[in-house]
Design a protein around this motif. Structure first.
Motif, mmCIF file in Angstrom:
data_model
loop_
_atom_site.group_PDB
_atom_site.id
_atom_site.type_symbol
_atom_site.label_atom_id
_atom_site.label_comp_id
_atom_site.label_asym_id
_atom_site.label_seq_id
_atom_site.Cartn_x
_atom_site.Cartn_y
_atom_site.Cartn_z
ATOM 1 N N GLY A 277 0.819 -1.200 0.000
ATOM 2 C CA GLY A 277 0.000 0.000 0.000
ATOM 3 C C GLY A 277 0.855 1.252 0.000
ATOM 4 N N VAL A 278 0.294 2.347 0.487
ATOM 5 C CA VAL A 278 0.987 3.634 0.477
ATOM 6 C C VAL A 278 2.331 3.586 1.220
ATOM 7 C CG1 VAL A 278 0.864 6.032 1.262
ATOM 8 C CG2 VAL A 278 -1.105 5.000 0.128
ATOM 9 N N PRO A 279 2.397 3.019 2.450
ATOM 10 C CA PRO A 279 3.701 2.963 3.121
ATOM 11 C C PRO A 279 4.737 2.190 2.311
ATOM 12 C CG PRO A 279 1.934 2.517 4.676
ATOM 13 C CD PRO A 279 1.320 2.495 3.312
ATOM 14 N N SER A 280 4.302 1.116 1.639
ATOM 15 C CA SER A 280 5.217 0.303 0.833
ATOM 16 C C SER A 280 5.819 1.130 -0.294
ATOM 17 C CB SER A 280 4.478 -0.900 0.237
ATOM 18 O OG SER A 280 3.558 -1.465 1.129
ATOM 19 N N VAL A 281 4.975 1.875 -1.009
ATOM 20 C CA VAL A 281 5.429 2.667 -2.147
ATOM 21 C C VAL A 281 6.359 3.787 -1.693
ATOM 22 C CG1 VAL A 281 4.700 4.203 -4.016
ATOM 23 C CG2 VAL A 281 3.355 2.153 -3.488
ATOM 24 N N LYS A 282 5.963 4.483 -0.630
ATOM 25 C CA LYS A 282 6.760 5.630 -0.185
ATOM 26 C C LYS A 282 8.103 5.197 0.392
ATOM 27 C CE LYS A 282 2.816 8.711 0.479
ATOM 28 N NZ LYS A 282 2.032 9.569 1.407
ATOM 29 N N ALA A 283 8.124 4.096 1.122
ATOM 30 C CA ALA A 283 9.395 3.599 1.648
ATOM 31 C C ALA A 283 10.300 3.128 0.510
ATOM 32 C CB ALA A 283 9.152 2.466 2.637
ATOM 33 N N ALA A 284 9.687 2.494 -0.509
ATOM 34 C CA ALA A 284 10.463 1.986 -1.643
ATOM 35 C C ALA A 284 11.071 3.099 -2.477
ATOM 36 C CB ALA A 284 9.577 1.103 -2.520
ATOM 37 N N TRP A 285 10.526 4.307 -2.374
ATOM 38 C CA TRP A 285 11.132 5.449 -3.068
ATOM 39 C C TRP A 285 12.563 5.654 -2.580
ATOM 40 C CZ3 TRP A 285 9.762 8.945 -6.888
ATOM 41 C CH2 TRP A 285 10.558 10.087 -6.994
ATOM 42 N N TYR A 286 12.775 5.421 -1.304
ATOM 43 C CA TYR A 286 14.068 5.716 -0.680
ATOM 44 C C TYR A 286 15.003 4.516 -0.563
ATOM 45 C CZ TYR A 286 11.607 9.908 0.999
ATOM 46 O OH TYR A 286 10.883 11.076 1.084
ATOM 47 N N ALA A 287 14.441 3.329 -0.307
ATOM 48 C CA ALA A 287 15.309 2.219 0.091
ATOM 49 C C ALA A 287 14.710 0.862 -0.241
ATOM 50 C CB ALA A 287 15.574 2.296 1.597
ATOM 51 N N ASP A 288 15.570 -0.146 -0.228
ATOM 52 C CA ASP A 288 15.135 -1.538 -0.335
ATOM 53 C C ASP A 288 14.836 -2.023 1.080
ATOM 54 O OD1 ASP A 288 15.612 -1.735 -3.165
ATOM 55 O OD2 ASP A 288 17.762 -1.849 -2.729
ATOM 56 N N MET A 289 13.569 -2.293 1.348
ATOM 57 C CA MET A 289 13.119 -2.662 2.682
ATOM 58 C C MET A 289 12.951 -4.178 2.778
ATOM 59 S SD MET A 289 12.641 0.577 3.681
ATOM 60 C CE MET A 289 11.766 0.424 5.244
ATOM 61 N N LYS A 290 13.279 -4.743 3.939
ATOM 62 C CA LYS A 290 13.040 -6.168 4.126
ATOM 63 C C LYS A 290 12.776 -6.475 5.595
ATOM 64 C CE LYS A 290 17.847 -7.707 4.729
ATOM 65 N NZ LYS A 290 18.878 -8.655 4.239
ATOM 66 N N LEU A 291 11.971 -7.509 5.833
ATOM 67 C CA LEU A 291 11.706 -7.955 7.198
ATOM 68 C C LEU A 291 12.975 -8.557 7.770
ATOM 69 C CD1 LEU A 291 8.207 -9.625 6.685
ATOM 70 C CD2 LEU A 291 8.691 -7.432 7.787
ATOM 71 N N ALA A 292 13.221 -8.290 9.059
ATOM 72 C CA ALA A 292 14.470 -8.751 9.683
ATOM 73 C C ALA A 292 14.214 -9.499 10.993
ATOM 74 C CB ALA A 292 15.400 -7.570 9.929
ATOM 75 N N ARG B 51 4.812 14.437 -6.469
ATOM 76 C CA ARG B 51 3.779 14.031 -7.416
ATOM 77 C C ARG B 51 3.529 12.527 -7.326
ATOM 78 N NH1 ARG B 51 5.815 16.799 -12.900
ATOM 79 N NH2 ARG B 51 4.011 15.693 -13.772
ATOM 80 N N THR B 52 4.604 11.770 -7.185
ATOM 81 C CA THR B 52 4.473 10.314 -7.079
ATOM 82 C C THR B 52 3.699 9.919 -5.831
ATOM 83 O OG1 THR B 52 6.564 9.973 -8.264
ATOM 84 C CG2 THR B 52 5.753 8.133 -6.936
ATOM 85 N N PHE B 53 4.015 10.572 -4.730
ATOM 86 C CA PHE B 53 3.322 10.267 -3.475
ATOM 87 C C PHE B 53 1.843 10.639 -3.555
ATOM 88 C CE2 PHE B 53 7.046 10.127 -0.188
ATOM 89 C CZ PHE B 53 7.691 9.193 -0.994
ATOM 90 N N ALA B 54 1.531 11.737 -4.247
ATOM 91 C CA ALA B 54 0.139 12.132 -4.415
ATOM 92 C C ALA B 54 -0.624 11.098 -5.243
ATOM 93 C CB ALA B 54 0.061 13.505 -5.083
ATOM 94 N N VAL B 55 0.020 10.569 -6.279
ATOM 95 C CA VAL B 55 -0.603 9.535 -7.107
ATOM 96 C C VAL B 55 -0.823 8.268 -6.292
ATOM 97 C CG1 VAL B 55 -0.294 8.021 -9.108
ATOM 98 C CG2 VAL B 55 0.309 10.445 -9.277
ATOM 99 N N ALA B 56 0.164 7.888 -5.485
ATOM 100 C CA ALA B 56 0.032 6.689 -4.651
ATOM 101 C C ALA B 56 -1.095 6.857 -3.628
ATOM 102 C CB ALA B 56 1.351 6.390 -3.942
#
Length: 295
Positions: free
Chosen positions: A185-200, A235-240
């Protein structure tokens, strides 16, 4: 900021090897400060030293890192970070907890006290930090503001390259989710803008005081180059935001208000090489960024 009743402040000459907090230490410090953890600030203090060491190890920080910690509380994780990092800057909103923390460090880790800075502030309002620029962020984030705080620090401190946060398990899965996942969802998209996220990993409820009503998980990341500049990010965040406002809608319908009409939304989607019938959970952050250039 004054010391709490019963706090010990050691002189620089007093030998005191680093010692992490245990359950008895956490209770003693809380009692001496008159601290009663509040749900409003998402205060759940870790009292297990082994868990602290596991978090620090999972974060991947080294002796070269300058770590920023948000919401240090009574200092359990702070002490663990000081064992490894070159420098730790803690951001604490609670005046009582912030008043106690330097004394706790002087007591439990006097040899590292010079490598510590404290900022008394709301993390959402912090725009600069003292000392060397942070290279990593490691924190037990207050559950009620975890995503906004993380995204804010990504935005304001581009020198942060790696890190790990402990958050509510549900939030952790959202941050690390990829397209097609039910939790994407939105948190996934916005976090992915900055970094590669993974469960740890996950953290049991019994290592906290008070014990939370939710499960906790760890999310780690490595920063990458963003898909575009600041204007495109907004703009990307607004679209998401629009795409996930009503998950069941097609992108054509979801973006009709933002684009000006359904026809204009379809035109933008086609121009971006995307199906007007696609849904937000199917799109990557790069898809959203490309689409944003046509909206």
């Amino acid at each position: 900021m004054g010391l709490c009743r019963g706090a010990v402040q050691l002189t620089p000459s007093t030998p005191a090897p680093p010692r992490l907090l245990g359950a008895a230490d956490v209770r003693r410090l809380a009692e001496s400060c008159g601290v009663r953890p509040t749900k409003q600030r998402g205060q759940n203090f870790v009292h297990d030293a082994n868990t602290v060491r596991r978090i620090v190890k999972a974060s991947g920080i080294t002796g070269d890192d300058v770590v920023v910690e948000i919401g240090p509380g009574l200092g359990s994780l702070t002490l663990g970070l000081l064992e490894v990092a070159a420098h730790v800057t803690a951001v604490e909103i609670d005046e009582v907890l912030a008043g106690q923390l330097p004394a706790t460090i002087a007591d439990h880790a006097p040899d590292q006290a010079a490598s510590f800075d404290l900022v008394l502030a709301d993390a959402m309002k912090v725009t600069e930090l003292p000392g060397p620029q942070p290279t990593a962020l490691v924190a037990n984030l207050p559950y009620n503001v975890s995503v906004p705080v993380l995204l804010t620090f990504f935005e304001r401190f581009p020198t942060i390259r790696t890190g790990l946060v402990m958050v509510q398990a549900e939030v952790a899965h959202r941050l690390a989710a990829g397209p097609g996942s039910k939790t994407y969802g939105v948190p996934s998209v916005k976090a992915a803008w900055y970094a590669d996220m993974k469960l740890a990993g996950s953290v049991g409820r019994n290592v906290f005081w008070p014990m939370p009503n939710v499960e906790s998980s760890l999310v780690s990341w490595v920063r990458h180059e963003p898909p575009g500049d600041e204007e495109l990010r907004l703009r990307t965040f607004a679209v998401a935001d629009a795409a996930f406002a009503q998950r069941r809608k097609t992108m054509r319908a979801a973006l009709s208000n933002l684009a000006g009409s359904g026809a204009l939304a379809e035109q933008a989607l086609v121009a971006a090489g995307l199906s007007p019938q696609a849904r937000g959970e199917q799109l990557t952050v790069l898809d959203f960024a490309r689409l944003a250039t046509f909206i």
